[in-house]
Design an enzyme around this catalytic site. Structure first.
Site, short mmCIF file in Angstrom:
data_model
loop_
_atom_site.label_atom_id
_atom_site.label_comp_id
_atom_site.label_asym_id
_atom_site.label_seq_id
_atom_site.Cartn_x
_atom_site.Cartn_y
_atom_site.Cartn_z
N LYS A 22 1.01 -1.18 -0.23
CA LYS A 22 0.01 -0.07 -0.07
C LYS A 22 0.78 1.43 -0.01
O LYS A 22 0.69 2.13 -0.72
CB LYS A 22 -0.89 -0.16 1.17
CG LYS A 22 -1.47 1.31 1.62
CD LYS A 22 -2.19 1.21 2.96
CE LYS A 22 -1.49 1.52 4.31
NZ LYS A 22 -1.05 3.02 4.73
N ASN A 23 1.87 1.31 0.91
CA ASN A 23 2.67 2.52 1.04
C ASN A 23 3.67 2.82 -0.39
O ASN A 23 4.11 3.71 -0.11
CB ASN A 23 3.42 2.57 2.44
CG ASN A 23 2.58 2.71 3.46
OD1 ASN A 23 1.38 3.20 3.24
ND2 ASN A 23 3.12 2.75 4.66
N CYS A 121 -3.51 12.95 13.65
CA CYS A 121 -4.19 11.63 13.82
C CYS A 121 -3.96 10.83 14.91
O CYS A 121 -3.10 11.10 15.75
CB CYS A 121 -4.06 10.86 12.64
SG CYS A 121 -2.53 10.12 12.39
N ARG A 126 2.00 14.60 13.18
CA ARG A 126 2.16 14.43 12.03
C ARG A 126 2.14 15.67 11.04
O ARG A 126 1.41 15.82 10.07
CB ARG A 126 1.46 13.14 11.25
CG ARG A 126 1.53 11.96 12.06
CD ARG A 126 0.90 10.93 11.36
NE ARG A 126 1.42 10.21 10.31
CZ ARG A 126 1.11 9.43 9.73
NH1 ARG A 126 -0.17 8.79 9.87
NH2 ARG A 126 1.70 8.82 8.56
N ASP A 312 5.38 0.60 11.43
CA ASP A 312 4.38 -0.19 11.24
C ASP A 312 4.10 -1.46 11.75
O ASP A 312 3.09 -2.01 11.21
CB ASP A 312 4.19 0.09 9.64
CG ASP A 312 3.85 1.56 9.22
OD1 ASP A 312 3.65 2.43 10.15
OD2 ASP A 312 3.88 1.66 8.01
N ARG A 404 -8.26 -0.43 5.22
CA ARG A 404 -7.69 0.72 4.46
C ARG A 404 -6.44 0.25 4.07
O ARG A 404 -5.77 0.56 3.08
CB ARG A 404 -7.10 1.88 5.71
CG ARG A 404 -7.98 3.04 5.88
CD ARG A 404 -7.48 4.06 6.79
NE ARG A 404 -6.11 4.33 6.18
CZ ARG A 404 -4.82 4.49 6.85
NH1 ARG A 404 -5.00 4.59 8.33
NH2 ARG A 404 -3.79 4.99 6.17
C1 LIG Z 1 1.83 6.39 3.28
C2 LIG Z 1 3.13 6.13 3.92
O1 LIG Z 1 4.09 5.68 3.17
N1 LIG Z 1 2.99 6.00 5.36
C3 LIG Z 1 4.09 5.64 6.07
C4 LIG Z 1 5.00 6.98 6.14
O2 LIG Z 1 4.11 8.05 6.87
P1 LIG Z 1 4.72 9.55 7.07
O3 LIG Z 1 5.40 9.75 5.61
O4 LIG Z 1 3.47 10.37 6.85
O5 LIG Z 1 5.74 9.44 7.84
P2 LIG Z 1 7.13 10.04 8.05
O6 LIG Z 1 8.35 9.35 7.67
O7 LIG Z 1 7.00 11.62 7.28
O8 LIG Z 1 7.02 10.48 9.67
C5 LIG Z 1 8.31 10.41 10.63
C6 LIG Z 1 8.22 11.27 11.63
O9 LIG Z 1 8.49 12.83 11.24
C7 LIG Z 1 7.79 13.64 11.43
N2 LIG Z 1 7.65 14.70 10.61
C8 LIG Z 1 7.44 14.07 9.00
C9 LIG Z 1 7.12 15.16 8.11
C10 LIG Z 1 7.15 16.28 8.58
O10 LIG Z 1 7.09 17.24 7.51
N3 LIG Z 1 7.40 16.87 9.71
C11 LIG Z 1 7.66 16.00 10.82
O11 LIG Z 1 7.76 16.54 12.16
C12 LIG Z 1 6.43 12.87 11.93
O12 LIG Z 1 5.43 13.65 12.78
C13 LIG Z 1 6.94 11.65 12.49
O13 LIG Z 1 7.00 11.66 13.97
O14 LIG Z 1 5.98 6.70 6.95
C14 LIG Z 1 5.74 6.19 8.29
C15 LIG Z 1 7.20 5.89 9.06
O15 LIG Z 1 7.71 4.90 8.69
C16 LIG Z 1 4.68 5.32 8.36
O16 LIG Z 1 4.36 4.72 9.54
C17 LIG Z 1 3.71 5.35 7.36
O17 LIG Z 1 2.91 4.01 7.43
C1 LIG Z 2 0.47 4.84 9.45
C2 LIG Z 2 0.29 4.32 8.29
O1 LIG Z 2 -0.45 4.65 7.14
P1 LIG Z 2 -0.67 6.21 6.79
O2 LIG Z 2 0.66 7.03 6.68
O3 LIG Z 2 -1.22 6.46 5.57
O4 LIG Z 2 -1.53 6.93 8.01
C3 LIG Z 2 0.26 2.72 8.09
O5 LIG Z 2 0.29 2.25 6.98
O6 LIG Z 2 0.42 2.03 8.93
#
Ligand SMILES: CC(=O)N[C@H]1[C@@H](OP(=O)(O)OP(=O)(O)OC[C@H]2O[C@@H](n3ccc(=O)[nH]c3=O)[C@H](O)[C@@H]2O)O[C@H](CO)[C@@H](O)[C@@H]1O
Ligand SMILES: C=C(OP(=O)(O)O)C(=O)O
Length: 426
Positions: A22-23, A121, A126, A312, A404
């Site tokens: 999915k990701n 969320c 996030r 995850d 999801r």
């Molecule tokens: C769709 C997808 O691929 N989702 C994955 C993606 O989420 P996602 O890409 O949202 O997660 P991030 O790697 O960005 O987040 C990592 C950390 O960085 C922080 N952060 C991130 C961006 C930003 O602009 N500022 C900031 O502070 C976030 O709050 C979090 O604490 O990676 C996560 C971490 O492996 C996984 O749990 C999710 O399943």
């Molecule tokens: C946190 C997840 O997805 P999302 O970043 O879309 O919330 C997930 O796949 O476990």
């Protein structure tokens, strides 16, 4: 509203086909906005997040056609000849925050994007500040108003830049990489995410005509192109789904073959399972996971960006540790609030204490079924895993979280002997 009922205590035996990730599929779908296409994506999981992303792209003007696969997965063909709209609305981003990955492609291709700010969320606040800073460094003008982020490229389009992420961000790296693929000149991303899903996207962008070096490392170098073309790409297997069903075999004392996947893809999770006493062996088409005899041992875990242990998989492995011998400490370093499954696991008889970012799990002899609910995808599936091992009936509410991200969850488990059914309660 649907519920899943599980009567636990059956060792799972059989074969589970692993779906596409999915990701990985979500940003790959968004990458269709970068060219006129067509982009043909194979092995896309048939889950609600993918349908939501396909729906969003359709509303933006992308022609989307979906053909179902035989056992799992689907092929989605996307052609973005004419992008008519540049807005990702609140209603969609609220439900699926990953829709933020349309921001980079839209501003790069159309010069303008309007995306609802995702907000917090269940697992944390996030923010998307690193995404916005990276796009600003590529020359985009960023404005926040009315709950939306509006990004505009300068008249001549985005310009390559040297970007250092303050912390590793998966979708932030994906957004910047897609935007840079259509920017003028060279972009270097430092402290980039190394997750296999980021590498899968980069490999697809290369097939679309982008020039990218350092794929799979923390320094990604992208030479921007005037235009990209369509291609065909097979989505990599879902390493989180793989890990989840590996835990299903371990927690039930079963023996499963997970097909269409590999041990290398789940290395950090496999290391923990093996340390705990689970047998993992490669097969011609996947992995055999078995635990026939003996109690599992507790193993300490800390979540980290790839190649560390994935956040995850934290909830699923915590479910496993609830029935291991001795104690285990699980520390969550990626998200600040990802222990929502703890009180629900405790209602099933688990012994878990949370101290800040760490949870101490003292293994119990067995779990007992209970009505439970969770507030996010992986927390929900950890309750399914606990239910498979528990004595008696477990009723999982808020099944939409599972839908999801897990393709045909009940069918895959039932085919291996689980007593599981979905009931529709009005
Ligand atoms: C769709 C997808 O691929 N989702 C994955 C993606 O989420 P996602 O890409 O949202 O997660 P991030 O790697 O960005 O987040 C990592 C950390 O960085 C922080 N952060 C991130 C961006 C930003 O602009 N500022 C900031 O502070 C976030 O709050 C979090 O604490 O990676 C996560 C971490 O492996 C996984 O749990 C999710 O399943
Ligand atoms: C946190 C997840 O997805 P999302 O970043 O879309 O919330 C997930 O796949 O476990």
């Amino acid at each position: 509203m649907d519920r899943i009922l599980i009567r636990g205590g059956r060792a799972l035996r059989g074969r589970i086909p692993i779906s596409g990730a999915k990701n990985a599929a979500l940003p790959l779908l968004a990458a269709s906005l970068l060219s006129e296409g067509p982009l043909v994506l194979e092995n896309v999981p048939d889950v609600v997040d993918i349908a939501s992303m396909a729906g969003l792209l359709g509303e933006l003007g992308v022609d989307v056609s979906i053909a179902n696969g035989e056992e799992v997965g689907q092929t989605i063909t996307l052609a973005a000849r004419d992008v008519k709209d540049i807005t990702a609305p609140y209603d969609l981003v609220r439900k699926m925050r990953a829709s933020v990955v349309v921001l980079g492609p839209l501003v790069a291709r159309c010069g303008h994007a309007r995306v609802s700010l995702p907000g917090g969320c269940a697992i944390g606040t996030r923010p998307i500040d690193f995404h916005l800073k990276a796009l600003a460094q590529l020359g985009a003008e960023i404005e926040l108003a009315g709950g939306y982020v509006e990004a505009r490229a300068p008249a001549g389009g985005l310009v390559g830049a040297d970007i250092t992420f303050p912390a590793v961000t998966v979708t932030g790296t994906e957004n910047a990489m897609m935007a840079a693929a259509l920017a003028r000149g060279e972009t270097v991303l430092h402290n980039a995410a190394r997750e296999p899903e980021v590498a899968d996207l980069a490999n697809c962008l290369v097939k679309m005509g982008a020039e990218i070096e350092g794929i799979g490392t923390d320094t990604i170098r992208i030479q921007g192109r005037d235009r990209l073309s369509g291609t065909t790409h097979r989505v990599l297997p879902d390493r989180i789904e793989t890990g989840t069903y590996a835990v299903a075999a371990a927690i039930t004392g079963g023996d499963l073959e997970l097909t269409g996947t590999s041990i290398e893809l789940i290395k950090s999770v496999a290391d923990v399972l093996v340390a705990s006493g689970v047998e993992l062996t490669p097969t011609a088409n996947g992995i055999r996971v078995a635990r026939e005899n003996g109690r599992l041992a507790g193993v300490d875990i800390m979540t980290e960006p790839f190649p560390g242990f994935p956040t995850d998989m934290q909830a699923q492995v915590m479910a496993l540790m609830t029935v291991a011998g001795g104690a285990a400490m699980i520390t969550e370093t990626v998200f600040e609030n990802r222990f929502m499954h703890v009180p629900e696991l405790c209602r099933m008889g688990a012994n878990i204490n949370v101290h800040g970012a760490s949870a101490i799990i003292r293994g119990v002899a067995g779990l007992s079924g209970a009505p439970v609910m969770a507030t996010d995808l992986r927390a929900s599936v950890s309750l399914v895993l606990a239910g498979l091992a528990a004595e008696g009936e477990t009723e999982i509410n808020r099944v939409y979280h599972l839908d999801r991200g897990y393709e045909r969850l009940e069918a895959k488990l039932a085919a291996c002997g689980a007593e599981v059914e979905r009931v529709n309660v009005r």
